[in-house]
Design an enzyme around this catalytic site. Structure first.
Site, PDB file in Angstrom:
ATOM      1  CG  HIS A   8      27.448  14.859   3.214  1.00 20.97           C
ATOM      2  ND1 HIS A   8      28.707  15.409   3.324  1.00 20.97           N
ATOM      3  CD2 HIS A   8      27.622  13.606   2.710  1.00 20.97           C
ATOM      4  CE1 HIS A   8      29.600  14.540   2.881  1.00 20.97           C
ATOM      5  NE2 HIS A   8      28.983  13.447   2.518  1.00 20.97           N
ATOM      6  CG  HIS A  50      32.509  11.711   0.846  1.00 21.22           C
ATOM      7  ND1 HIS A  50      32.171  10.358   0.822  1.00 21.22           N
ATOM      8  CD2 HIS A  50      32.839  12.039  -0.418  1.00 21.22           C
ATOM      9  CE1 HIS A  50      32.265   9.911  -0.422  1.00 21.22           C
ATOM     10  NE2 HIS A  50      32.679  10.894  -1.194  1.00 21.22           N
ATOM     11  CG  ASP A  81      32.852   6.561   2.074  1.00 13.94           C
ATOM     12  OD1 ASP A  81      32.015   7.417   1.726  1.00 13.94           O
ATOM     13  OD2 ASP A  81      33.380   6.563   3.200  1.00 13.94           O
ATOM     14  CG  ASP A 132      31.869   8.886   4.923  1.00 10.28           C
ATOM     15  OD1 ASP A 132      31.064   7.955   4.832  1.00 10.28           O
ATOM     16  OD2 ASP A 132      32.212   9.622   3.965  1.00 10.28           O
TER      17      ASP A 132
HETATM   18  N1  LIG Z   1      27.848  10.477  -8.033  1.00 10.08           N
HETATM   19  C1  LIG Z   1      29.261  10.395  -7.688  1.00 10.08           C
HETATM   20  C2  LIG Z   1      29.619  11.649  -6.924  1.00 10.08           C
HETATM   21  C3  LIG Z   1      29.055  11.502  -5.506  1.00 10.08           C
HETATM   22  N2  LIG Z   1      28.939  12.792  -4.856  1.00 10.08           N
HETATM   23  C4  LIG Z   1      28.217  12.711  -3.577  1.00 10.08           C
HETATM   24  C5  LIG Z   1      28.997  11.907  -2.555  1.00 10.08           C
HETATM   25  C6  LIG Z   1      28.156  11.705  -1.303  1.00 10.08           C
HETATM   26  C7  LIG Z   1      28.887  10.900  -0.237  1.00 10.08           C
HETATM   27  C8  LIG Z   1      27.964  10.527   0.904  1.00 10.08           C
HETATM   28  C9  LIG Z   1      28.711   9.954   2.126  1.00 10.08           C
HETATM   29  O1  LIG Z   1      29.405   8.778   1.797  1.00 10.08           O
HETATM   30  O2  LIG Z   1      29.637  10.911   2.642  1.00 10.08           O
HETATM   31  C10 LIG Z   1      27.689   9.625   3.224  1.00 10.08           C
HETATM   32  F1  LIG Z   1      28.328   9.140   4.291  1.00 10.08           F
HETATM   33  F2  LIG Z   1      27.019  10.718   3.581  1.00 10.08           F
HETATM   34  F3  LIG Z   1      26.829   8.720   2.786  1.00 10.08           F
HETATM   35 ZN   LIG Z   2      31.303   9.175   2.336  1.00  6.55          ZN
END
Ligand SMILES: NCCCNCCCCCC(O)(O)C(F)(F)F
Ligand SMILES: [Zn+2]
Length: 343
Positions: A160, A198, A285, A196
């Protein structure tokens, strides 16, 4: 498979993450490293090696200098300003505000450099992020020198992190820094495949106008999932980079049958690019029990992912990104790496 690991990656131990209006213990916690490295040892995946130290030059080859030096001093500046909690932004240069003037005070500056509010800054963040880049670079150098695969147990993650922004638990884009070093070391083309859950908005941002790095990502549809504001299928690159950015957004609830069909399409796209190196941003994830994600892969599926990636038949560097089902993160990550080794 060789693993690169360092205890320095645990130096970032934030106490807070803004989640649902509450400050909770971060999902991206130091224990993730312990559980994965314990599983690497328990399964005899291969040798575990400490990283070399590369300094900031490879980081500055990708990230804006002002951003890097902001991260280096942000916690001290925040503390010196008398704030009692961890560093969390409260205002950003949003629509019709100005993003060309960086505020002088940390309360304004942090909003300039932050992508999102869930990722608190704390002591040790910069050191851990730099250790994570050392791991990525050490693993890259091994793959470039031997042609053999390697796993960089990076933490904090990186995909990110954009040229001048942190967030989503990421500070330095480990995969982008490794890709740039591969090009500096003579590779002509590098593919980054991001599996991933995300979207890797940072990696996309960094290489969006370039054709020497192909970015391909499978991820939760940004209409429903973080990072929400990048990752749609119509984002295909710009200028020289047009056609070298490929997004595969998938709906919540996607299971392995559909996910693996998309993976095969992604691998075919990578193949057509004929890269000298494949960097895989490994997030687990996508697992059915991940607390913040919504795909439905099971642990055995990660073994099959590894097998499919091996059949792609390229020098491959695996770099850790996300995964928050702590009890199974070791099993799922090592399943993928073992699946690659055994294919
Ligand atoms: N608090 C719950 C909502 C979370 N919103 C942010 C999600 C971030 C994901 C991070 C990721 O898993 O993509 C990485 F690989 F970068 F670590
Ligand atoms: Zn992620």
């Amino acid at each position: 498979m060789l693993t690169f690991h360092s205890e320095r990656t645990k130096k970032r131990d934030a106490m807070t993450e803004l989640d649902g209006g509450r400050l909770v213990r971060p999902f991206e916690c130091p224990e993730r490293v312990d559980i994965i490295i314990d599983r690497v040892r328990a399964t005899d995946l291969g040798e575990i090696r400490a990283p070399e130290e590369y300094g900031l030059d490879p980081v500055l080859a990708i990230h804006d200098a002002g951003y890097v030096h902001f991260l280096e001093r942000a916690w001290d500046d925040w503390s010196a300003a008398g704030m009692e909690g961890e560093a969390i932004p409260t205002i950003w240069p949003t629509r019709r505000m100005r993003g060309d003037v960086i505020p002088d005070t940390i309360a304004g500056e942090i909003g300039y450099y932050a992508l999102a509010a869930e990722t608190s800054l704390c002591a040790g963040t910069f050191e851990a992020a730099q250790a994570s880049t050392d791991i990525a670079l050490s693993a890259l150098d091994h793959v470039m020198a031997t042609g053999n695969p390697a796993f960089g147990l990076c933490r904090p993650p990186g995909h990110h992190a954009a040229v001048d922004q942190y967030g989503g638990y990421c500070f330095f884009n480990n995969a982008a820094i490794a890709a740039q070093r591969a090009l500096d070391r003579g590779a002509a083309k590098v593919a980054v495949l991001d599996i991933d859950f995300h979207h890797g908005n940072g990696t996309q941002d960094i290489f969006y106008d370039r054709d020497d790095v192909l970015f391909v990502s499978l991820h939760g549809d940004p209409r429903q999932e973080f990072p929400f504001f990048l990752g749609h299928a119509d984002e295909t690159g710009t200028g020289a980079g047009r056609g070298f950015n490929v997004n595969y957004p998938l709906p919540s609830g996607t299971g392995y049958a559909d996910w693996s069909e998309t993976l095969d399409e992604a691998i075919a796209r990578v193949h057509r690019y004929q890269p000298d190196l494949l960097i895989v941003s490994v997030g687990v994830d996508t697992f059915e029990h991940d607390p913040i994600s919504s795909f439905r892969l099971i642990s055995e599926d990660f073994t099959d992912i590894g097998r499919r990636l091996r059949r792609a038949g390229m020098p491959t560097l695996f770099l850790m990104e996300g995964g928050y089902a702590i009890a199974e993160i070791g099993i799922n990550t090592v399943n993928l790496l073992s699946g690659f080794d055994s294919a």
